[in-house]
Design an enzyme around this catalytic site. Structure first.
Site, PDB file in Angstrom:
ATOM      1  N   HIS A  92     -15.271   1.686  -2.019  1.00 26.42           N
ATOM      2  CA  HIS A  92     -14.186   0.859  -1.470  1.00 26.42           C
ATOM      3  C   HIS A  92     -13.205   1.659  -0.621  1.00 26.42           C
ATOM      4  O   HIS A  92     -12.094   1.201  -0.370  1.00 26.42           O
ATOM      5  CB  HIS A  92     -13.456   0.134  -2.608  1.00 26.42           C
ATOM      6  CG  HIS A  92     -14.308  -0.902  -3.285  1.00 26.42           C
ATOM      7  ND1 HIS A  92     -13.972  -1.518  -4.457  1.00 26.42           N
ATOM      8  CD2 HIS A  92     -15.521  -1.432  -2.923  1.00 26.42           C
ATOM      9  CE1 HIS A  92     -14.923  -2.380  -4.805  1.00 26.42           C
ATOM     10  NE2 HIS A  92     -15.879  -2.336  -3.903  1.00 26.42           N
ATOM     11  N   TYR A 118       0.826  -1.215   0.000  1.00 28.36           N
ATOM     12  CA  TYR A 118       0.000   0.000   0.000  1.00 28.36           C
ATOM     13  C   TYR A 118       0.855   1.258   0.000  1.00 28.36           C
ATOM     14  O   TYR A 118       0.515   2.246  -0.656  1.00 28.36           O
ATOM     15  CB  TYR A 118      -1.014  -0.019   1.156  1.00 28.36           C
ATOM     16  CG  TYR A 118      -2.257  -0.781   0.753  1.00 28.36           C
ATOM     17  CD1 TYR A 118      -3.244  -0.165  -0.007  1.00 28.36           C
ATOM     18  CD2 TYR A 118      -2.396  -2.126   1.043  1.00 28.36           C
ATOM     19  CE1 TYR A 118      -4.353  -0.863  -0.442  1.00 28.36           C
ATOM     20  CE2 TYR A 118      -3.499  -2.837   0.609  1.00 28.36           C
ATOM     21  CZ  TYR A 118      -4.473  -2.200  -0.126  1.00 28.36           C
ATOM     22  OH  TYR A 118      -5.567  -2.902  -0.575  1.00 28.36           O
ATOM     23  N   ASN A 161     -15.626   0.752 -22.127  1.00 28.18           N
ATOM     24  CA  ASN A 161     -14.547  -0.168 -21.765  1.00 28.18           C
ATOM     25  C   ASN A 161     -13.945  -0.702 -23.063  1.00 28.18           C
ATOM     26  O   ASN A 161     -14.683  -1.149 -23.931  1.00 28.18           O
ATOM     27  CB  ASN A 161     -15.117  -1.334 -20.919  1.00 28.18           C
ATOM     28  CG  ASN A 161     -14.036  -2.122 -20.200  1.00 28.18           C
ATOM     29  OD1 ASN A 161     -12.985  -2.424 -20.760  1.00 28.18           O
ATOM     30  ND2 ASN A 161     -14.299  -2.458 -18.948  1.00 28.18           N
ATOM     31  N   ALA A 176     -11.672   5.341 -21.629  1.00 25.09           N
ATOM     32  CA  ALA A 176     -12.490   6.371 -20.992  1.00 25.09           C
ATOM     33  C   ALA A 176     -12.006   7.783 -21.337  1.00 25.09           C
ATOM     34  O   ALA A 176     -12.817   8.686 -21.550  1.00 25.09           O
ATOM     35  CB  ALA A 176     -12.466   6.166 -19.478  1.00 25.09           C
ATOM     36  N   CYS A 189      -1.623   1.856  16.386  1.00 20.50           N
ATOM     37  CA  CYS A 189      -2.539   2.846  16.958  1.00 20.50           C
ATOM     38  C   CYS A 189      -2.023   3.253  18.341  1.00 20.50           C
ATOM     39  O   CYS A 189      -1.741   2.389  19.167  1.00 20.50           O
ATOM     40  CB  CYS A 189      -3.927   2.222  17.057  1.00 20.50           C
ATOM     41  SG  CYS A 189      -5.127   3.227  17.940  1.00 20.50           S
ATOM     42  N   CYS A 249     -11.819   2.790  13.624  1.00 19.62           N
ATOM     43  CA  CYS A 249     -12.007   4.224  13.355  1.00 19.62           C
ATOM     44  C   CYS A 249     -10.873   4.780  12.497  1.00 19.62           C
ATOM     45  O   CYS A 249      -9.748   4.269  12.499  1.00 19.62           O
ATOM     46  CB  CYS A 249     -12.088   4.985  14.673  1.00 19.62           C
ATOM     47  SG  CYS A 249     -10.702   4.622  15.742  1.00 19.62           S
ATOM     48  N   GLY A 279     -14.936   1.488 -17.198  1.00 19.91           N
ATOM     49  CA  GLY A 279     -13.653   0.945 -16.746  1.00 19.91           C
ATOM     50  C   GLY A 279     -13.749  -0.042 -15.613  1.00 19.91           C
ATOM     51  O   GLY A 279     -12.868  -0.076 -14.755  1.00 19.91           O
ATOM     52  N   THR A 280     -14.809  -0.836 -15.607  1.00 20.07           N
ATOM     53  CA  THR A 280     -14.909  -1.870 -14.566  1.00 20.07           C
ATOM     54  C   THR A 280     -15.146  -3.225 -15.210  1.00 20.07           C
ATOM     55  O   THR A 280     -15.915  -3.334 -16.169  1.00 20.07           O
ATOM     56  CB  THR A 280     -15.980  -1.520 -13.497  1.00 20.07           C
ATOM     57  OG1 THR A 280     -16.119  -2.616 -12.597  1.00 20.07           O
ATOM     58  CG2 THR A 280     -17.319  -1.172 -14.111  1.00 20.07           C
TER      59      THR A 280
END
Ligand code: NAD
Ligand code: ZN
Length: 240
Positions: free
Chosen positions: A119, A67, A213, A231, A147, A132, A187-188
């Site tokens: 998402h 990530y 698409n 797109a 955390c 949270c 685009g999915t």
């Protein structure tokens, strides 16, 4: 009439427009979709095996670092002509809802306002224990950070494969799919539920559905119109 002219006519006559976007709309901004093979450092992983709660449980460091790498790519990316066209369509239409499966935040940066980020958003963190959202100063540095209140791992505020979507956002998305004149699916791949059901919900409510698409999907044959192209080229031509 050719499909593009028919699509322009449908959009031009619509009062309320709802749009669903997926990773494909950000491909032209240089953010890879999940169907594109991962490159470089991450080429031996599959996204479906990193974007899960089980993967984070087993190996939080690898998932966190993946990530972190994607965040760098997202921060360096710019919204493209497709994102800009949807922001322009929102300014033009009487009613407009944009539902996205993307976590990259590019729609908001392009100026879209009535936005449902189904998402989540990769720019935010949340506590894996308490659930949270956490500000930067609420997390102690680490890979992943922890955390400061409860010591749990910090995770990105995104929905992983196998996790529940926020029920209120999902309700709003399905209502917007039913309650419009034209629904655009952009685009999915139409493989990730429940978002994949939204265009079919629109069709069942008598809404005209236009797909954008370059590749065929399970929706292509059922849609009112399928525009086979990127797109960034197609969407600007749909803005009245
Ligand atoms: P997907 O990777 O399953 O499918 C991408 C689709 O985009 C494909 O059908 C492909 O043909 C199409 N596409 C490729 N280039 C395009 C272009 N230039 N214009 C239009 N379409 C194009 O993506 P998905 O359906 O969004 O589902 C995968 C999941 O991955 C989602 O849950 C999403 O949250 C996540 N994801 C998000 C990002 C992001 O935030 N940018 C990136 C990768 C994956
Ligand atoms: Zn906590």
């Amino acid at each position: 009439m050719d499909p593009l002219s028919r699509a322009r006519a449908l959009v031009g006559a619509a009062r309320r427009i709802t749009v669903l976007t997926g990773a494909g709309i950000s491909a032209e901004s240089g953010i890879p979709t999940f169907r594109d093979a991962l490159t470089g450092l991450w080429s031996r992983f599959r996204p479906e095996e990193l974007a899960t709660p089980e993967a984070f449980e087993r190996d939080p460091k690898t998932v966190w670092e993946w990530y972190a790498w994607r965040r760098v790519a997202v921060a360096a990316a710019q919204p493209n002509a497709g994102h800009a066209a949807l922001a322009a369509l929102e300014r033009w239409a009487a009613g407009f809802t944009l539902i996205t499966q993307n976590v990259d935040g590019l729609h908001a940066r392009a100026g879209s306002r009535n936005l449902i980020e189904l998402h989540g958003n990769i720019a935010r963190n949340r506590c894996a224990g308490e659930g949270c959202v956490l500000a930067d100063d609420e997390a102690a540095p680490g890979s992943p950070p922890t955390c400061r209140r409860c010591g749990s791992c910090v995770r990105p505020d995104v929905v992983w494969f196998g996790e529940m979507l926020d029920p209120a956002s999902l309700d709003r998305a399905f209502e917007a799919a039913r309650d419009c004149d034209v629904f655009l699916s952009v685009g999915t791949s139409g493989l990730v539920e429940p978002a994949a059901s939204l265009p079919f919900e629109a069709l069942a409510s008598g809404v005209s559905v236009i797909e954008v698409n370059p590749q065929p999907t399970p929706l292509s044959r059922r849609a009112t119109l399928a525009l086979a192209g990127p797109a960034g080229e197609m969407l600007p031509r749909l803005v009245p």
